[in-house]
Motif scaffolding. Sequence first.
Motif, PDB file in Angstrom:
ATOM      1  N   VAL A   7      15.215  22.810  -9.214  1.00  0.00           N
ATOM      2  CA  VAL A   7      14.295  23.822  -8.687  1.00  0.00           C
ATOM      3  C   VAL A   7      15.006  25.121  -8.311  1.00  0.00           C
ATOM      4  CG1 VAL A   7      12.629  22.118  -7.869  1.00  0.00           C
ATOM      5  CG2 VAL A   7      14.429  22.916  -6.316  1.00  0.00           C
ATOM      6  N   ASP A   8      16.332  25.086  -8.183  1.00  0.00           N
ATOM      7  CA  ASP A   8      17.053  26.314  -7.848  1.00  0.00           C
ATOM      8  C   ASP A   8      18.495  26.206  -8.311  1.00  0.00           C
ATOM      9  OD1 ASP A   8      17.035  28.948  -6.437  1.00  0.00           O
ATOM     10  OD2 ASP A   8      18.599  27.978  -5.256  1.00  0.00           O
ATOM     11  N   VAL A   9      19.018  27.303  -8.858  1.00  0.00           N
ATOM     12  CA  VAL A   9      20.397  27.368  -9.336  1.00  0.00           C
ATOM     13  C   VAL A   9      20.970  28.723  -8.936  1.00  0.00           C
ATOM     14  CG1 VAL A   9      21.936  27.265 -11.343  1.00  0.00           C
ATOM     15  CG2 VAL A   9      19.800  25.954 -11.349  1.00  0.00           C
ATOM     16  N   THR A  10      22.114  28.726  -8.271  1.00  0.00           N
ATOM     17  CA  THR A  10      22.762  29.993  -7.944  1.00  0.00           C
ATOM     18  C   THR A  10      23.725  30.380  -9.067  1.00  0.00           C
ATOM     19  OG1 THR A  10      24.617  28.981  -6.756  1.00  0.00           O
ATOM     20  CG2 THR A  10      22.612  29.468  -5.482  1.00  0.00           C
ATOM     21  N   GLU A  11      24.084  31.640  -9.088  1.00  0.00           N
ATOM     22  CA  GLU A  11      24.976  32.150 -10.124  1.00  0.00           C
ATOM     23  C   GLU A  11      26.341  31.475 -10.026  1.00  0.00           C
ATOM     24  OE1 GLU A  11      25.023  34.046 -13.449  1.00  0.00           O
ATOM     25  OE2 GLU A  11      23.432  34.682 -12.074  1.00  0.00           O
ATOM     26  N   PRO A  12      26.889  30.956 -11.149  1.00  0.00           N
ATOM     27  CA  PRO A  12      28.232  30.359 -11.102  1.00  0.00           C
ATOM     28  C   PRO A  12      29.277  31.379 -10.654  1.00  0.00           C
ATOM     29  CG  PRO A  12      27.130  29.842 -13.177  1.00  0.00           C
ATOM     30  CD  PRO A  12      26.283  30.863 -12.487  1.00  0.00           C
ATOM     31  N   GLN A  13      30.256  30.912  -9.895  1.00  0.00           N
ATOM     32  CA  GLN A  13      31.333  31.785  -9.440  1.00  0.00           C
ATOM     33  C   GLN A  13      32.563  31.686 -10.343  1.00  0.00           C
ATOM     34  OE1 GLN A  13      31.856  31.703  -5.033  1.00  0.00           O
ATOM     35  NE2 GLN A  13      30.100  30.337  -5.054  1.00  0.00           N
ATOM     36  N   VAL A  14      32.556  30.677 -11.213  1.00  0.00           N
ATOM     37  CA  VAL A  14      33.613  30.530 -12.221  1.00  0.00           C
ATOM     38  C   VAL A  14      32.948  30.677 -13.585  1.00  0.00           C
ATOM     39  CG1 VAL A  14      35.329  28.967 -13.220  1.00  0.00           C
ATOM     40  CG2 VAL A  14      34.988  29.026 -10.736  1.00  0.00           C
ATOM     41  N   GLU A  15      33.468  31.553 -14.416  1.00  0.00           N
ATOM     42  CA  GLU A  15      32.857  31.830 -15.714  1.00  0.00           C
ATOM     43  C   GLU A  15      33.251  30.807 -16.776  1.00  0.00           C
ATOM     44  OE1 GLU A  15      33.472  35.788 -17.146  1.00  0.00           O
ATOM     45  OE2 GLU A  15      33.129  36.686 -15.177  1.00  0.00           O
ATOM     46  N   TYR A  16      34.479  30.286 -16.668  1.00  0.00           N
ATOM     47  CA  TYR A  16      34.991  29.409 -17.723  1.00  0.00           C
ATOM     48  C   TYR A  16      35.686  28.208 -17.109  1.00  0.00           C
ATOM     49  CZ  TYR A  16      37.885  27.641 -21.537  1.00  0.00           C
ATOM     50  OH  TYR A  16      38.485  26.818 -22.478  1.00  0.00           O
ATOM     51  N   CYS A  17      35.321  27.025 -17.610  1.00  0.00           N
ATOM     52  CA  CYS A  17      35.991  25.789 -17.193  1.00  0.00           C
ATOM     53  C   CYS A  17      36.466  25.057 -18.444  1.00  0.00           C
ATOM     54  CB  CYS A  17      35.040  24.890 -16.399  1.00  0.00           C
ATOM     55  SG  CYS A  17      35.760  23.273 -16.001  1.00  0.00           S
ATOM     56  N   PRO A  18      37.771  24.805 -18.560  1.00  0.00           N
ATOM     57  CA  PRO A  18      38.277  24.152 -19.771  1.00  0.00           C
ATOM     58  C   PRO A  18      37.697  22.767 -20.019  1.00  0.00           C
ATOM     59  CG  PRO A  18      39.989  24.345 -18.084  1.00  0.00           C
ATOM     60  CD  PRO A  18      38.842  25.177 -17.629  1.00  0.00           C
ATOM     61  N   LEU A  19      37.356  22.042 -18.953  1.00  0.00           N
ATOM     62  CA  LEU A  19      36.779  20.705 -19.150  1.00  0.00           C
ATOM     63  C   LEU A  19      35.454  20.782 -19.887  1.00  0.00           C
ATOM     64  CD1 LEU A  19      37.484  18.865 -15.765  1.00  0.00           C
ATOM     65  CD2 LEU A  19      38.749  18.721 -17.918  1.00  0.00           C
ATOM     66  N   TYR A  40      38.543  30.310 -15.250  1.00  0.00           N
ATOM     67  CA  TYR A  40      38.561  31.745 -14.979  1.00  0.00           C
ATOM     68  C   TYR A  40      37.263  32.157 -14.271  1.00  0.00           C
ATOM     69  CZ  TYR A  40      38.341  36.756 -15.556  1.00  0.00           C
ATOM     70  OH  TYR A  40      38.224  38.095 -15.290  1.00  0.00           O
ATOM     71  N   PRO A  41      37.342  32.934 -13.214  1.00  0.00           N
ATOM     72  CA  PRO A  41      38.560  33.244 -12.466  1.00  0.00           C
ATOM     73  C   PRO A  41      38.926  32.108 -11.523  1.00  0.00           C
ATOM     74  CG  PRO A  41      36.691  34.280 -11.401  1.00  0.00           C
ATOM     75  CD  PRO A  41      36.150  33.598 -12.639  1.00  0.00           C
ATOM     76  N   LEU A  42      40.160  32.055 -11.087  1.00  0.00           N
ATOM     77  CA  LEU A  42      40.546  31.144 -10.015  1.00  0.00           C
ATOM     78  C   LEU A  42      40.038  31.745  -8.705  1.00  0.00           C
ATOM     79  CD1 LEU A  42      44.203  30.219 -11.056  1.00  0.00           C
ATOM     80  CD2 LEU A  42      42.123  28.881 -11.433  1.00  0.00           C
ATOM     81  N   ILE A  43      39.452  30.898  -7.867  1.00  0.00           N
ATOM     82  CA  ILE A  43      38.844  31.423  -6.643  1.00  0.00           C
ATOM     83  C   ILE A  43      39.279  30.619  -5.422  1.00  0.00           C
ATOM     84  CG2 ILE A  43      36.834  32.441  -7.758  1.00  0.00           C
ATOM     85  CD1 ILE A  43      35.246  29.959  -7.033  1.00  0.00           C
TER      86      ILE A  43
END
Length: 277
Positions: free
Chosen positions: A22-34, A274-277
């Motif tokens: 019902v709700d999704v916030t914007e991802p803070q990491v753009e790329y995950c190798p997994l 990416y990015p590391l946070i």
Amino acid sequence: MSEHIIEALGLSQVTIKDGKVVDVTEPQVEYCPLFDHHRGIKKLTKEVVEKNIQFRIDDFGMCTPNRQLRMKDFLSFGISEIMCTLLDENAIDSVVMVLEGCGTIIVTEPELVQGIGGRVSGLVKTSPIPELIPEIGEENIVNPETAEINQIKGIELAIKNGYKNIAVTVALASDAEGIEKLREENPDVNIYVFVVHTSKRTPEEARALFDVCDVATGCSSKNMRKIGEAESIKTVGQSIPIFAHTENGKKFLEMRLERIGGEKPKKDDPDLPYPLI
């Protein structure tokens, strides 16, 4: 109404009610190798996250009464997989972890550890799913009526139930002091700490978590990676490194490596989140 909040792909927060996202916030990491290697996902977006989470709901019943709880081990290297091996080898006798619909629970079956921890990202909040409680057993749930998430109470329950070699998954730095206190008060009990979901931890939080842990995952955390790269006594993996802070942690990583036939060759230029946070 059943409501569950999950920290999912890319540190997006997802709210699920009655089996629907019902709700999704914007991802803070753009790329995950997994997710690139396993799903071919090159960029994490709200739409990608929603689709992936709804797939999990439809596929194995995540956050629903139809939740499939058991899963056989597969030859990968993650926190759930390490704990499965430790249970198989009797290096530990219990795992304190979190399950949607039940909250903090105690598990002693390797296939339950894998089916629970290997399928769901960080659980922030959950509410009771009565159908799942008999599968775990009320005596193994911190609070069946509220599905409370509280790892300190989970360790206390495991000690009360007679376990002596307890692994616990921990994501909150605020738990560190309580764990140290329980270790001091129960010298005859081994409490092994596995730190998970470390992305976006402050330098102080990463420090507190690393100091208390046996094993920690780097996730997308610049602060945990910085500490782990400097102080880990054994590290497995490059894209998503897993660090051993203690001799026990090192032994645990080596036991898993032996189970899966050793470590993969290191790459000169590994894919990183990416990015590391």
